[in-house]
Design an enzyme around this catalytic site. Sequence first.
Site, PDB file in Angstrom:
ATOM      1  N   LYS A  87     -39.121   0.698 -79.729  1.00 13.27           N
ATOM      2  CA  LYS A  87     -40.185   1.709 -79.651  1.00 13.27           C
ATOM      3  C   LYS A  87     -41.564   1.107 -79.919  1.00 13.27           C
ATOM      4  O   LYS A  87     -42.582   1.673 -79.522  1.00 13.27           O
ATOM      5  CB  LYS A  87     -39.908   2.826 -80.651  1.00 13.27           C
ATOM      6  CG  LYS A  87     -38.694   3.675 -80.350  1.00 13.27           C
ATOM      7  CD  LYS A  87     -39.015   4.813 -79.419  1.00 13.27           C
ATOM      8  CE  LYS A  87     -37.839   5.774 -79.281  1.00 13.27           C
ATOM      9  NZ  LYS A  87     -38.163   6.942 -78.459  1.00 13.27           N
ATOM     10  N   ASP A 136     -38.425  11.411 -84.299  1.00  9.31           N
ATOM     11  CA  ASP A 136     -37.206  11.264 -85.087  1.00  9.31           C
ATOM     12  C   ASP A 136     -37.320  10.058 -86.008  1.00  9.31           C
ATOM     13  O   ASP A 136     -36.436   9.825 -86.836  1.00  9.31           O
ATOM     14  CB  ASP A 136     -36.000  11.061 -84.168  1.00  9.31           C
ATOM     15  CG  ASP A 136     -35.524  12.362 -83.544  1.00  9.31           C
ATOM     16  OD1 ASP A 136     -35.398  13.348 -84.279  1.00  9.31           O
ATOM     17  OD2 ASP A 136     -35.282  12.389 -82.329  1.00  9.31           O
TER      18      ASP A 136
END
Length: 409
Positions: A87, A136
């Site tokens: 990410k 998340d």
Amino acid sequence: MSTELLTAKGLRAMRNALAAPVSEPYGSARSEVLNAAGFSAAQSEISSWPGYAPTPLRCLPGLAARHGVAAVHYKDEGERFGLKSFKALGGAYAVYRLLAQIIARRTDIPLPVAAAVLSGRWRMITSDITVTCATDGNHGRSVAWGAQLFGCRCVIFIHSMVSEGRRAAIAKYGAQVIRVSGNYDDSVRHADAQARAKGWTVVSDTTYEGYRQIPIDVMHGYGVMSREIVGLLGDDSPTHVFVQAGVGALAASVSAAFWLAWGERRPRVVVVEPTNAACHLESARAGRAVAITGALNTIQAGLACGEVSPAAWEIVSGAADCFVAIDDRYALEAVRALANPVGGDRAIVSGETGATGLGVLFAARDLPALRELIQLDARSRVVLLGSEGDTDPEIYRQITGRSAAQVRA
């Protein structure tokens, strides 16, 4: 449309009736979402950042023999930019792109490269900008790191199920972290409402009505990982790639990059989700994007999403060959298997979401019908995307009984 579903304890799977034929070109419609120029631009910028290094593609012959396939390659993202997740490539790149575009507009100059923004020359501009998102865990960490790196403010929203360890990891990069009630999709809507009210800019990995370009920048950033795999494997393309899906941004990016690179020789794409958050599988069954509601509880924290990203679905709906939803027990078994290797393989530290793809191999071990459905055999060469390391060290210790340092030792 055939929506025949394979079901077993802890598993659901189906072939994709909408899958494009192998001979079908990538095409102009998909290129409106993700394209070679976008991937190249992201690769050029990100590879210039301080601390950039390609992450390793681990060959695991012991694991391959255990599961009756020719080869298993594991893309280990556990040390990417020190954020322990792929990410890092997406959110931070989108933050850079946003700030560079604002600088270019306000100063009437061409789009500045990342190194120029990093220099602090335009700090008076960037310091007045606030970026925000729901997360998340890993995407929010990337956005927070990008904001710190390129000099803007950052507010991150997390939902009720995000662990304290992941909250602290985001706050470490100077972001204000706010916990809200509900699930991930609720937090996405909350972040959007707050941004509209306060003049912030959302840097999300999911598209929705009126919001598209920034998530596309995120997906192009993710493409650096796929480009590294292509560079390492060259003409020896794999037969399968198992790619985990939350909103589908990673699945779309990987599918597009491999299709553009390998064309008709591209691997079969097996999209993997938790059984409690299988929005892609259910969308494929319906023949259109559908939402799953409820708590979406799963240990595979980065995949606890009930709605597909519409732009990502434009790619995934045709690129995926199969959709597989697995129970948490398979993901946990995969984490432990990587920490306790067989056949001389290297020990690998993987978080719960990072091991999801390997979980499919364990499910196929238990269910020959799944092995047949995804067309896995002794000639198969499988790429697994180890999307994260121990992003919550305490949860990792609970799963394996050891710390990451002890596993690596």
